[in-house]
Enzyme design. Structure first.
Site, PDB file in Angstrom:
ATOM      1  N   GLN A   1      -8.658  -9.706  -5.989  1.00  0.00           N
ATOM      2  CA  GLN A   1      -8.810 -10.278  -4.647  1.00  0.00           C
ATOM      3  C   GLN A   1      -9.234  -9.195  -3.646  1.00  0.00           C
ATOM      4  O   GLN A   1     -10.059  -9.443  -2.767  1.00  0.00           O
ATOM      5  CB  GLN A   1      -7.477 -10.901  -4.181  1.00  0.00           C
ATOM      6  CG  GLN A   1      -7.043 -12.144  -4.950  1.00  0.00           C
ATOM      7  CD  GLN A   1      -6.468 -11.832  -6.335  1.00  0.00           C
ATOM      8  OE1 GLN A   1      -6.170 -10.684  -6.666  1.00  0.00           O
ATOM      9  NE2 GLN A   1      -6.326 -12.846  -7.168  1.00  0.00           N
TER      10      GLN A   1
ATOM     11  N   GLY B   1       6.990  -1.408  -0.424  1.00  0.00           N
ATOM     12  CA  GLY B   1       6.509  -2.324   0.615  1.00  0.00           C
ATOM     13  C   GLY B   1       5.008  -2.257   0.841  1.00  0.00           C
ATOM     14  O   GLY B   1       4.510  -2.790   1.840  1.00  0.00           O
TER      15      GLY B   1
ATOM     16  N   THR C   1       1.245   5.646 -12.837  1.00  0.00           N
ATOM     17  CA  THR C   1       0.784   5.816 -14.221  1.00  0.00           C
ATOM     18  C   THR C   1       0.869   7.288 -14.614  1.00  0.00           C
ATOM     19  O   THR C   1       0.386   8.154 -13.863  1.00  0.00           O
ATOM     20  CB  THR C   1      -0.663   5.303 -14.363  1.00  0.00           C
ATOM     21  OG1 THR C   1      -0.664   3.908 -14.096  1.00  0.00           O
ATOM     22  CG2 THR C   1      -1.228   5.554 -15.752  1.00  0.00           C
TER      23      THR C   1
ATOM     24  N   ARG D   1     -12.921   3.527  -9.330  1.00  0.00           N
ATOM     25  CA  ARG D   1     -13.097   2.098  -9.694  1.00  0.00           C
ATOM     26  C   ARG D   1     -14.105   1.913 -10.827  1.00  0.00           C
ATOM     27  O   ARG D   1     -13.838   1.114 -11.736  1.00  0.00           O
ATOM     28  CB  ARG D   1     -13.440   1.283  -8.446  1.00  0.00           C
ATOM     29  CG  ARG D   1     -12.193   1.071  -7.610  1.00  0.00           C
ATOM     30  CD  ARG D   1     -12.388   0.332  -6.323  1.00  0.00           C
ATOM     31  NE  ARG D   1     -11.081   0.157  -5.703  1.00  0.00           N
ATOM     32  CZ  ARG D   1     -10.864   0.061  -4.406  1.00  0.00           C
ATOM     33  NH1 ARG D   1     -11.870   0.107  -3.547  1.00  0.00           N
ATOM     34  NH2 ARG D   1      -9.645  -0.097  -3.937  1.00  0.00           N
TER      35      ARG D   1
ATOM     36  N   SER E   1     -19.619   2.271  -2.530  1.00  0.00           N
ATOM     37  CA  SER E   1     -18.366   1.501  -2.377  1.00  0.00           C
ATOM     38  C   SER E   1     -18.567   0.052  -2.798  1.00  0.00           C
ATOM     39  O   SER E   1     -17.736  -0.519  -3.516  1.00  0.00           O
ATOM     40  CB  SER E   1     -17.892   1.499  -0.927  1.00  0.00           C
ATOM     41  OG  SER E   1     -17.570   2.789  -0.544  1.00  0.00           O
TER      42      SER E   1
ATOM     43  N   GLU F   1      -5.879   0.122  -9.082  1.00  0.00           N
ATOM     44  CA  GLU F   1      -7.058   0.602  -8.329  1.00  0.00           C
ATOM     45  C   GLU F   1      -7.666  -0.520  -7.481  1.00  0.00           C
ATOM     46  O   GLU F   1      -8.857  -0.517  -7.193  1.00  0.00           O
ATOM     47  CB  GLU F   1      -8.125   1.178  -9.265  1.00  0.00           C
ATOM     48  CG  GLU F   1      -7.712   2.433  -9.992  1.00  0.00           C
ATOM     49  CD  GLU F   1      -7.443   3.602  -9.059  1.00  0.00           C
ATOM     50  OE1 GLU F   1      -6.245   3.977  -8.914  1.00  0.00           O
ATOM     51  OE2 GLU F   1      -8.380   4.141  -8.466  1.00  0.00           O
TER      52      GLU F   1
ATOM     53  N   SER G   1      -1.613  -3.379  -2.024  1.00  0.00           N
ATOM     54  CA  SER G   1      -3.004  -3.638  -1.653  1.00  0.00           C
ATOM     55  C   SER G   1      -3.346  -3.047  -0.293  1.00  0.00           C
ATOM     56  O   SER G   1      -4.433  -2.486  -0.103  1.00  0.00           O
ATOM     57  CB  SER G   1      -3.258  -5.147  -1.608  1.00  0.00           C
ATOM     58  OG  SER G   1      -3.031  -5.696  -2.872  1.00  0.00           O
TER      59      SER G   1
HETATM   60  C1  LIG Z   1       1.049  -0.848 -15.021  1.00  0.00           C
HETATM   61  C2  LIG Z   1       0.730  -0.462 -13.618  1.00  0.00           C
HETATM   62  C3  LIG Z   1       0.240   0.797 -13.347  1.00  0.00           C
HETATM   63  C4  LIG Z   1      -0.044   1.186 -12.031  1.00  0.00           C
HETATM   64  N1  LIG Z   1      -0.457   2.461 -11.776  1.00  0.00           N
HETATM   65  C5  LIG Z   1      -0.546   2.872 -10.493  1.00  0.00           C
HETATM   66  C6  LIG Z   1      -0.788   4.260 -10.187  1.00  0.00           C
HETATM   67  O1  LIG Z   1      -0.987   5.101 -11.076  1.00  0.00           O
HETATM   68  N2  LIG Z   1      -0.759   4.627  -8.884  1.00  0.00           N
HETATM   69  C7  LIG Z   1      -0.528   3.741  -7.873  1.00  0.00           C
HETATM   70  O2  LIG Z   1      -0.512   4.149  -6.725  1.00  0.00           O
HETATM   71  N3  LIG Z   1      -0.330   2.420  -8.125  1.00  0.00           N
HETATM   72  C8  LIG Z   1      -0.325   1.973  -9.404  1.00  0.00           C
HETATM   73  N4  LIG Z   1      -0.072   0.656  -9.671  1.00  0.00           N
HETATM   74  C9  LIG Z   1       0.119  -0.274  -8.567  1.00  0.00           C
HETATM   75  C10 LIG Z   1      -1.068  -1.185  -8.357  1.00  0.00           C
HETATM   76  O3  LIG Z   1      -2.175  -0.446  -7.877  1.00  0.00           O
HETATM   77  C11 LIG Z   1      -0.631  -2.292  -7.389  1.00  0.00           C
HETATM   78  O4  LIG Z   1       0.280  -3.118  -8.096  1.00  0.00           O
HETATM   79  C12 LIG Z   1      -1.778  -3.106  -6.864  1.00  0.00           C
HETATM   80  O5  LIG Z   1      -2.586  -2.331  -6.016  1.00  0.00           O
HETATM   81  C13 LIG Z   1      -1.294  -4.337  -6.087  1.00  0.00           C
HETATM   82  O6  LIG Z   1      -0.374  -3.988  -5.123  1.00  0.00           O
HETATM   83  P1  LIG Z   1       1.039  -4.753  -5.041  1.00  0.00           P
HETATM   84  O7  LIG Z   1       1.636  -4.740  -6.397  1.00  0.00           O
HETATM   85  O8  LIG Z   1       1.830  -4.224  -3.917  1.00  0.00           O
HETATM   86  O9  LIG Z   1       0.647  -6.265  -4.740  1.00  0.00           O
HETATM   87  P2  LIG Z   1       0.370  -6.938  -3.318  1.00  0.00           P
HETATM   88  O10 LIG Z   1      -0.496  -6.081  -2.486  1.00  0.00           O
HETATM   89  O11 LIG Z   1       1.685  -7.361  -2.754  1.00  0.00           O
HETATM   90  O12 LIG Z   1      -0.464  -8.207  -3.775  1.00  0.00           O
HETATM   91  C14 LIG Z   1       0.134  -9.337  -4.428  1.00  0.00           C
HETATM   92  C15 LIG Z   1      -0.978 -10.352  -4.667  1.00  0.00           C
HETATM   93  O13 LIG Z   1      -1.565 -10.745  -3.412  1.00  0.00           O
HETATM   94  C16 LIG Z   1      -2.969 -10.512  -3.413  1.00  0.00           C
HETATM   95  N5  LIG Z   1      -3.396 -10.050  -2.083  1.00  0.00           N
HETATM   96  C17 LIG Z   1      -2.892  -9.024  -1.366  1.00  0.00           C
HETATM   97  N6  LIG Z   1      -3.555  -8.886  -0.195  1.00  0.00           N
HETATM   98  C18 LIG Z   1      -4.508  -9.859  -0.181  1.00  0.00           C
HETATM   99  C19 LIG Z   1      -5.531 -10.225   0.749  1.00  0.00           C
HETATM  100  N7  LIG Z   1      -5.702  -9.578   1.891  1.00  0.00           N
HETATM  101  N8  LIG Z   1      -6.319 -11.273   0.430  1.00  0.00           N
HETATM  102  C20 LIG Z   1      -6.160 -11.944  -0.753  1.00  0.00           C
HETATM  103  N9  LIG Z   1      -5.227 -11.634  -1.661  1.00  0.00           N
HETATM  104  C21 LIG Z   1      -4.407 -10.607  -1.388  1.00  0.00           C
HETATM  105  C22 LIG Z   1      -3.190  -9.427  -4.453  1.00  0.00           C
HETATM  106  O14 LIG Z   1      -4.487  -9.472  -4.970  1.00  0.00           O
HETATM  107  C23 LIG Z   1      -2.143  -9.792  -5.497  1.00  0.00           C
HETATM  108  O15 LIG Z   1      -2.623 -10.792  -6.348  1.00  0.00           O
HETATM  109  C24 LIG Z   1       0.151   0.246 -10.978  1.00  0.00           C
HETATM  110  C25 LIG Z   1       0.618  -1.046 -11.267  1.00  0.00           C
HETATM  111  C26 LIG Z   1       0.913  -1.401 -12.547  1.00  0.00           C
HETATM  112  C27 LIG Z   1       1.451  -2.801 -12.799  1.00  0.00           C
END
Ligand SMILES: Cc1cc2nc3c(=O)[nH]c(=O)nc-3n(C[C@H](O)[C@H](O)[C@H](O)COP(=O)(O)OP(=O)(O)OC[C@H]3O[C@@H](n4cnc5c(N)ncnc54)[C@H](O)[C@@H]3O)c2cc1C
Length: 400
Positions: free
Chosen positions: A381, A138, A167, A254, A327, A377, A141
């Site tokens: 967006q 849940g 990862t 980053r 940052s 990371e 971002s």
């Molecule tokens: C292959 C892979 C490896 C990963 N490795 C790691 C890891 O090692 N450790 C870890 O903790 N996570 C990891 N992640 C998770 C990754 O960091 C998250 O998928 C990413 O941060 C986005 O979060 P979410 O998937 O919940 O998408 P959401 O936060 O639900 O976002 C969905 C979409 O909405 C957009 N969005 C969200 N909020 C806003 C806003 N305020 N304004 C505009 N647009 C917005 C986002 O940009 C995105 O396009 C990994 C993901 C993948 C696919």
């Protein structure tokens, strides 16, 4: 003053990284793309070499673990381990992003440890391969809304919750887990904990099948009444010194992800140039682009974009080495490099047509591999949001 030439003291090291990428990563790229979840055994030897370079001081910052900040130099500038890390990561990702992400002891959790651990913790976790677990079903971002809890109970924190998309989560020795000490206190109560893999209550539930970076494993991990020694909390346990501490990791990681994007994009451009040249396309730096073929003009535009991404990445890392708050620059570098790598790698497939789309070359793979670099990371967006907040002087509550 900042000078963005590769410092002379890093040149041999960067060449070495390039050689390793050319001789060990590239030749294994397709194999582990096709054999998802198979452990790339070749990396064990490579990781031992990187450890050796780190121990000898020749290659401090050979990977993700080289991001510890030292005090700013009183006079002159420092070309330190953040800069050498991004330079070597660019070379390694010219070889293969998925394999770089699978390098033992160079996980994103190692960067978190290097960034915020005390000297005692740094020593204790030396040699541990650490993944990073922030994302939950849940929460992605919006990392301030983490639901995994850490409850103090005697000499341990008890962790409960689920982490997804970790990862190297299947292969690592430990996971740096973000959890909240008190949900009612919001972001201030979020802390990171090093959880060793054999800790009872921690279970790797499954591995994902993915579009790209298939050499890298991505795990779902569950914590169920998982007792973690109090001394494994990274940084300060003080609630007032909460979120800023854990977020500081991103300022260091980053630029590393931006460097991965820069390396992958360069690989695509180099091969595309070779294929275009073979096809008779000439790229001329002395003639205006509107007098050249569409393919040449597109290539020149890609080069300009790539250069901007490259320079922003060096700037962000250099600032980290020189004790400057970065940052804004770290997010700019990540946003620019992530998007540029996505654009360039796909455009290279387009420019080379069926050759680029087929498995004869790695171009189609690089277009798949690069996608994640604009997601993890912090997505494109989210980086733009951070840049806007910094430039406009708005808080996260004021600009969402
Ligand atoms: C292959 C892979 C490896 C990963 N490795 C790691 C890891 O090692 N450790 C870890 O903790 N996570 C990891 N992640 C998770 C990754 O960091 C998250 O998928 C990413 O941060 C986005 O979060 P979410 O998937 O919940 O998408 P959401 O936060 O639900 O976002 C969905 C979409 O909405 C957009 N969005 C969200 N909020 C806003 C806003 N305020 N304004 C505009 N647009 C917005 C986002 O940009 C995105 O396009 C990994 C993901 C993948 C696919």
């Amino acid at each position: 003053m900042i000078n963005l030439e590769t410092p002379r003291k890093f040149r041999a090291f960067v060449n070495q990284a390039h050689q390793v990428a050319a001789e060990m990563l590239r030749p294994n790229s397709r194999r582990y793309d096709l054999a998802e979840h198979e452990y790339p055994v070749e990396l064990d030897m490579l990781a031992a070499m990187v450890d050796g370079l780190g121990a000898s001081g020749t290659g401090s910052g050979a990977g993700a673990s080289g991001v510890r900040r030292t005090a700013a130099a009183e006079d002159g500038v420092v070309n330190g381990s953040n800069l050498s890390s991004v330079l070597s990561i660019m070379e390694m990702c010219w070889g293969d992003v998925g394999l770089l992400l699978s390098m033992p002891r160079q996980g994103l959790g190692n960067s978190a440890i290097a960034s915020v651990a005390s000297d005692e913790q740094l020593q204790r976790f030396d040699g541990v391969w650490a993944a990073m677990a922030i994302t939950e079903p849940g929460c992605g971002s919006d990392s301030a809304s983490i639901q995994t809890t850490a409850r103090l109970d005697g000499d341990a924190y008890v962790l409960d919750g689920e982490k997804i998309f970790v990862t190297a989560g299947g292969r690592c020795d430990a996971v740096v887990v973000w959890a909240t000490l008190d949900k009612s206190l919001g972001r201030a109560a979020i802390k990171s904990f090093v959880v060793m893999k054999d800790t009872p209550g921690m279970t790797v539930e499954r591995l994902e099948h993915k579009l790209g970076i298939r050499a890298s494993d991505t795990a779902t991990i569950r914590f169920d009444n998982c007792r973690v020694p109090v001394e494994n909390l990274l940084g300060s346990a003080d609630i007032d010194k909460g979120f800023a501490g854990v977020m500081q990791t991103f300022d260091n990681t980053r630029p590393l992800v931006a460097a991965m994007a820069v390396g992958c994009a360069r690989a695509s451009m180099e091969l595309t140039r070779e294929l275009l040249t073979e096809a008779g396309v000439q790229i001329d730096y002395d003639r205006p682009v509107h007098l050249q073929s569409a393919a040449a003009a597109t290539y020149l535009a890609m080069e300009a974009d790539w250069e901007a991404a490259y320079l922003l990445t060096l700037q962000a890392a250099w600032m980290a080495d020189n004790g400057q708050p970065n940052s804004l620059q770290a997010s700019m570098a990540k946003a620019k490099a992530g998007r540029t790598a996505n654009d360039i790698t796909l455009r290279c497939v387009e420019l080379t047509g069926p050759l680029g789309y087929s498995e004869h070359h790695l171009l189609e793979k690089w277009s798949r591999d690069s996608k994640i670099l604009d997601i993890f990371e912090g997505t494109q967006q989210i980086q733009q949001l951070i840049v806007a907040r910094r430039l406009l002087g708005k808080t996260s509550a004021e600009l969402k």
